[in-house]
Design a protein around this motif. Sequence first.
Motif, PDB file in Angstrom:
ATOM      1  N   ASP A   1      -9.136   9.987 -10.880  1.00 17.20           N
ATOM      2  CA  ASP A   1      -8.382   8.836 -10.376  1.00 17.20           C
ATOM      3  C   ASP A   1      -6.945   9.231 -10.039  1.00 17.20           C
ATOM      4  O   ASP A   1      -6.383   8.784  -9.031  1.00 17.20           O
TER       5      ASP A   1
ATOM      6  N   THR B   1      -5.406   8.962  -6.235  1.00 14.39           N
ATOM      7  CA  THR B   1      -4.224   8.122  -6.016  1.00 14.39           C
ATOM      8  C   THR B   1      -3.070   8.929  -5.442  1.00 14.39           C
ATOM      9  O   THR B   1      -2.400   8.504  -4.496  1.00 14.39           O
TER      10      THR B   1
ATOM     11  N   ARG C   1       0.823  -1.217   0.000  1.00 13.82           N
ATOM     12  CA  ARG C   1       0.000   0.000   0.000  1.00 13.82           C
ATOM     13  C   ARG C   1       0.852   1.259   0.000  1.00 13.82           C
ATOM     14  O   ARG C   1       0.525   2.242  -0.648  1.00 13.82           O
TER      15      ARG C   1
ATOM     16  N   THR D   1       4.680   1.303  -5.913  1.00 10.78           N
ATOM     17  CA  THR D   1       3.257   1.035  -6.113  1.00 10.78           C
ATOM     18  C   THR D   1       2.501   2.329  -6.395  1.00 10.78           C
ATOM     19  O   THR D   1       1.663   2.400  -7.298  1.00 10.78           O
TER      20      THR D   1
ATOM     21  N   SER E   1       3.361   3.688  -9.890  1.00 15.15           N
ATOM     22  CA  SER E   1       2.723   2.854 -10.912  1.00 15.15           C
ATOM     23  C   SER E   1       1.223   3.117 -10.986  1.00 15.15           C
ATOM     24  O   SER E   1       0.637   3.181 -12.072  1.00 15.15           O
ATOM     25  N   SER E   2       0.588   3.282  -9.822  1.00 15.89           N
ATOM     26  CA  SER E   2      -0.858   3.545  -9.786  1.00 15.89           C
ATOM     27  C   SER E   2      -1.189   4.892 -10.425  1.00 15.89           C
ATOM     28  O   SER E   2      -2.203   5.032 -11.117  1.00 15.89           O
TER      29      SER E   2
ATOM     30  N   ARG F   1      -1.037   4.581 -14.166  1.00 12.28           N
ATOM     31  CA  ARG F   1      -2.116   3.777 -14.758  1.00 12.28           C
ATOM     32  C   ARG F   1      -3.487   4.424 -14.592  1.00 12.28           C
ATOM     33  O   ARG F   1      -4.462   3.941 -15.180  1.00 12.28           O
ATOM     34  N   ALA F   2      -3.575   5.495 -13.802  1.00 10.03           N
ATOM     35  CA  ALA F   2      -4.876   6.115 -13.533  1.00 10.03           C
ATOM     36  C   ALA F   2      -5.517   6.583 -14.834  1.00 10.03           C
ATOM     37  O   ALA F   2      -4.887   7.264 -15.644  1.00 10.03           O
TER      38      ALA F   2
END
Length: 366
Positions: A37, A41, A19, A24, A27-28, A31-32
Motif C-alpha cells: 500500500d 500510494t 487527489r 493528502t 497523509s495517505s 496511513r498505509a
Amino acid sequence: PEGRVTGVVTDTDLMGIGRHSPFTLKSSIERAATREDVIETARGLPDTVASLVDSSVDPVDIGHVVGLTIDALTRRLIALAIEKYGEPPVPWAWLALGSAARQEQALHTDQDHALAYESGGRTVEEIDPYFAEFTEFVTAGLEASGIPRCEGDVMASNSELRKSVEGWVEAFHSWMVEPGRIGSMLLSIVFDYRRVDGPLDIELALDAEIRSARQNVQFMHHLARRALDHKPPTGFFRDFVVEGKGDHAGRLDIKHGGITIIGNLARTHSIGAGLSEKRTIPRLRAAAVAGALDAEEAMKLEEAFTFLWEVRLEHQAAQLRAGVQVDDFVDPATLGPVTRRGLKEAFRIIAQAQKSLGLELGVRLR
C-alpha cells in the motif's frame, strides 16, 4: 468587497486538488497499512509535483515538498521494517544525505542515505546483521516506490554507510584532514546530512565537526575547489554550451551546470562561517548575515537558484506529461526569449560568484 466574481471553482476542481495535494499524499502514505500500500500510494508523487508546478508554487518550495514526502515514505517503511524484524538492538538514526538532506529534490532524484547507531559497548558483529536487513528493506521499498538506488551506492544498505557515532565522527575528521578519493567523492553528499528518523541525535556530534572545519585551511580549499569544478554552460559570446554528443546532445545540464554549483558555493561560504545550516537558500542568507558572503551576491545567487529550479521543474513536468524519461537536460531551442535571457543572467551570476570565491581563498578557476 464589491462582490465581484473572479473565478468559479467546480466540484471537479476540488476533487482534483484532493487527489494531487501533497498533504493528502503524505497523509495517505502515513496511513498505509502494508508495504504494498505504501509503494502504490507513493507512486502518486510525480503527479502531485506536476500539479504544484502547474499551480505556480514557489519552485524551491516544491523541492521541499518532495523532500518531506520522501521523508514520510521513509519513516513509514522504517516502521514496517521494525514490525517485521523487531526493535533495533541499539539506539539509531536514519540520515538523509545530499539533496535529500537539503530537501532539494525534483522529479529526477535518487536515494542518498546512511545509518548511525550508538554501539553501547556491543560489537559490529552483534549489531550489523539486524541493520543489514533493516536498511535493505527500506532501500528496496523506496526503489519500488519510484526512487531509484544511488548509482554510487551511497545508501544505508551499503555496510560502509552504517557506522557508530564514533565511526562517523572519525570519518568526518579524517575526510577533513585528508579527503582522498573517497572523501572527495562524498563531499557534496555526506557533508549534507539530516536525521529523518530514529532516537539517536547524531547531528549534534556531526554539527560540531562541521563548525570546526573553518579552521582547516586545506579542507576549506578543497571545498572551494568542488565549488569551482564545473563552469556554468555559457561560452565566450554567452551562447549556451550544450552537450556535444550522446543521448543529451544539443541540451544543457540545468542541474550540474547551475543548481549544483550554487549549492556548492553556499556550502563553502556557510561552513567557512562556522555554520551548520543544510539547505542552500538558508545557507546563503546565514553566510551573508555572518559577513562571510556579500549580501548583494547572496541575493543574486538566491534569485538565480530559484529561477533555475523553476526552469528545471517546468521541463520535468512537461516530460512527465509527454510520457518520456524525466531528466535535467534542457533544450535551449524550446525556451522562450525571456527564459533564455534569464538563464544567461543566472549563469553570469554563478560565474561571477565562482570568480569571487576563487580570489577570496586563492583557488584558481579551471
